[in-house]
Design a protein around this motif. Sequence first.
Motif, PDB file in Angstrom:
ATOM      1  N   LYS A 235      18.674  78.114  57.431  1.00 49.41           N
ATOM      2  CA  LYS A 235      18.170  78.878  56.287  1.00 49.41           C
ATOM      3  C   LYS A 235      17.416  80.129  56.731  1.00 49.41           C
ATOM      4  O   LYS A 235      17.471  81.157  56.074  1.00 49.41           O
ATOM      5  CB  LYS A 235      17.250  78.006  55.433  1.00 49.41           C
ATOM      6  CG  LYS A 235      17.948  76.866  54.725  1.00 49.41           C
ATOM      7  CD  LYS A 235      18.953  77.401  53.737  1.00 49.41           C
ATOM      8  CE  LYS A 235      19.721  76.272  53.063  1.00 49.41           C
ATOM      9  NZ  LYS A 235      20.933  76.784  52.399  1.00 49.41           N
ATOM     10  N   SER A 236      16.673  80.008  57.827  1.00 51.60           N
ATOM     11  CA  SER A 236      15.843  81.147  58.226  1.00 51.60           C
ATOM     12  C   SER A 236      16.597  82.157  59.079  1.00 51.60           C
ATOM     13  O   SER A 236      16.055  83.204  59.408  1.00 51.60           O
ATOM     14  CB  SER A 236      14.604  80.661  58.984  1.00 51.60           C
ATOM     15  OG  SER A 236      14.985  80.027  60.181  1.00 51.60           O
ATOM     16  N   ALA A 237      17.845  81.851  59.428  1.00 49.98           N
ATOM     17  CA  ALA A 237      18.612  82.778  60.267  1.00 49.98           C
ATOM     18  C   ALA A 237      19.183  83.944  59.456  1.00 49.98           C
ATOM     19  O   ALA A 237      19.546  84.969  60.028  1.00 49.98           O
ATOM     20  CB  ALA A 237      19.735  82.034  60.982  1.00 49.98           C
ATOM     21  N   GLY A 238      19.276  83.773  58.147  1.00 51.42           N
ATOM     22  CA  GLY A 238      19.812  84.857  57.324  1.00 51.42           C
ATOM     23  C   GLY A 238      21.245  85.200  57.666  1.00 51.42           C
ATOM     24  O   GLY A 238      21.622  86.368  57.733  1.00 51.42           O
ATOM     25  N   ARG A 241      27.425  84.396  54.613  1.00 52.14           N
ATOM     26  CA  ARG A 241      27.852  83.109  54.033  1.00 52.14           C
ATOM     27  C   ARG A 241      28.996  82.473  54.816  1.00 52.14           C
ATOM     28  O   ARG A 241      29.019  81.252  55.001  1.00 52.14           O
ATOM     29  CB  ARG A 241      28.275  83.322  52.573  1.00 52.14           C
ATOM     30  CG  ARG A 241      27.140  83.650  51.651  1.00 52.14           C
ATOM     31  CD  ARG A 241      27.643  83.814  50.230  1.00 52.14           C
ATOM     32  NE  ARG A 241      27.961  82.543  49.618  1.00 52.14           N
ATOM     33  CZ  ARG A 241      27.058  81.743  49.060  1.00 52.14           C
ATOM     34  NH1 ARG A 241      25.785  82.065  49.104  1.00 52.14           N
ATOM     35  NH2 ARG A 241      27.415  80.617  48.506  1.00 52.14           N
ATOM     36  N   GLU A 244      27.630  80.928  57.930  1.00 56.72           N
ATOM     37  CA  GLU A 244      26.842  79.737  57.610  1.00 56.72           C
ATOM     38  C   GLU A 244      27.776  78.560  57.310  1.00 56.72           C
ATOM     39  O   GLU A 244      27.556  77.433  57.762  1.00 56.72           O
ATOM     40  CB  GLU A 244      25.934  80.033  56.413  1.00 56.72           C
ATOM     41  CG  GLU A 244      24.831  79.030  56.217  1.00 56.72           C
ATOM     42  CD  GLU A 244      23.869  79.465  55.121  1.00 56.72           C
ATOM     43  OE1 GLU A 244      22.945  80.232  55.423  1.00 56.72           O
ATOM     44  OE2 GLU A 244      24.046  79.041  53.960  1.00 56.72           O
ATOM     45  N   ALA A 245      28.837  78.828  56.569  1.00 56.96           N
ATOM     46  CA  ALA A 245      29.793  77.765  56.229  1.00 56.96           C
ATOM     47  C   ALA A 245      30.493  77.235  57.481  1.00 56.96           C
ATOM     48  O   ALA A 245      30.730  76.035  57.618  1.00 56.96           O
ATOM     49  CB  ALA A 245      30.819  78.289  55.229  1.00 56.96           C
ATOM     50  N   TYR A 248      27.925  75.016  59.260  1.00 60.98           N
ATOM     51  CA  TYR A 248      27.709  73.746  58.567  1.00 60.98           C
ATOM     52  C   TYR A 248      28.916  72.806  58.700  1.00 60.98           C
ATOM     53  O   TYR A 248      28.754  71.603  58.851  1.00 60.98           O
ATOM     54  CB  TYR A 248      27.477  73.982  57.076  1.00 60.98           C
ATOM     55  CG  TYR A 248      26.054  74.325  56.685  1.00 60.98           C
ATOM     56  CD1 TYR A 248      24.969  73.674  57.251  1.00 60.98           C
ATOM     57  CD2 TYR A 248      25.806  75.288  55.705  1.00 60.98           C
ATOM     58  CE1 TYR A 248      23.671  73.984  56.873  1.00 60.98           C
ATOM     59  CE2 TYR A 248      24.512  75.595  55.317  1.00 60.98           C
ATOM     60  CZ  TYR A 248      23.451  74.938  55.906  1.00 60.98           C
ATOM     61  OH  TYR A 248      22.175  75.241  55.522  1.00 60.98           O
TER      62      TYR A 248
END
Lengths: 259, 300
Positions: A235-238, A241, A244-245, A248
Amino acid sequence: MIIDTNVNLFRWPFRRLPGDDPQGLVTRLRQKGVGQAWAGSFEALLCRDIGGVNLRLAAACREFGKDFLVPFGCVNPKLPDWEEELRRCHEVHRMPGVRLYPGYHGYTLADPELTHLLSLAASRGLMVQIALSMEDPRTQSPMMIVPPTDPTPLADLVPRLPKLRLLLLNAGYWGGHATPEVKEITQANNVYFDMAMNEGIGGLSRLLDTISPERIVFGSHFPFFYFESALLKVKSAGLPRDQEAALYEGNARRLLAGA
Amino acid sequence: MPLDRRTVLKGMAAGILAAGISDPAEGLAELPGIYQRYRIWDVHSHLEALSEATPEERIETLVTHMDRLGIERLILSQGFGDYISHPTPEQMRIENDRVLRAAKRFPDRVYGSVYLTPDHVQESLEEFDRCVKNGPMVCVGEVQTDLRCNHPNLDPIVEHAAALRVPILQHTWLKTMKNDPGESTPYDLVELAKRHPEAQFICGHTGGTWELGIRIIRDVPNISTEIAGSDPTAGFVEMAVRELGAERVIYGSDVGGRSFASQMAKVIGAEIPESAKEKILGGNLRRLLQPILQAKGLPS
């Protein structure tokens, strides 16, 4: 959905942890948004009957985490008959891979038996996870000090095993490191890293830059670590999307698909 | 500058959006709530392990990360490059000047904490007066030199801080292999705190090996503990609350070598009541700082 590539079943030898029972672990992970968790067993660190360890791991994953927990059994190449244990992990328990703990089992990554193990795993299409550490040595029990495992011998080994799929867990001391030996490992396309022990302001972004956004996977080291540590790092890495996906889920799914 | 609560919340909301809340991790729907639920103050931070050239640039980086996790305020300590084991008076002043510059860049997000050393008592007292008594800083520490904190040289410094009711953040560790030369332990802090029952101490890192640190300080009521700068091992905060009470546990991160994320997780992930989390994430620190903030007319 989150695929957590680094969780542990059962009890840590030196501390009770919230979630150190399989049902409690699954309940907590589901509540935190995890859709799949790759599970090793804390019992593997110290038990010599590794066959029993893997049986209990497989049974617990079936009973408490069907379609959720993915078991990663342990093979200790310093124990007799370890090749049979690798076979059982693959053929009997239908595991997609194995998790190794060199620090706890008394070998380095330059050990010829490890080379043999990795070669056999690659020929079976098994993924190999190597836990480079489990705990900060500064806080370990004085009766059992286990230094982190040095990954540099992999620089010679990995190019010789192009079919091997390797995931280095808890690489906090080494992940993103820029020494020539480690840099060579980080650039190998078949070597992935989790981020449970990645640290520092901007640490995750540096890890992604140094290695590759396609070869970093989400790993929490739960329940030894608070799960929220890994989550808040993302979350804090900015991150964008899509990145991030991939972190994850996508990268882990691709890694597993080769199994 | 008075704290504008609306501005802070607006910044937090921006942080939430930047963090991508409506994301593939749909099960995390509850997580965004943490950003608004708590007023998070961080007692332990440094400008070290960052690549930017100036204090102003480095604090901008930290504030960007604070926004993403909804951290309202930092207490900023010394540290810009390598650890200095024996700081000279000049080095002490240089470190404090950097903190003053960073705090001035974001006065509504950062309070400074003064760097002092028991190696140079008189100069430390003068530096306390420059930075705290007559300056904008509100805390002492992180006190970290290679002179253990039970040394009598600490006494005049503690008396000076206690006179203004300024809390003292003391570095402590208990390393399994061996502490660094002169590195303080929670045992040393207990000795110091018992000599000064009127002063308020914060046990930095809870000694690192927290299962020991918590029990070492347990029966010394003028020591609170802070959780920064160790791996986010589960059970830490639960044990601290059980043994010390939530009122004596304080969130800190030890950025930039550590991350806000891993250290906040110790509280956010702890299986303790929400009311305890509110205290640990900021309420307790604001209570300790209340006398000096009030004296200076600063917001809490």
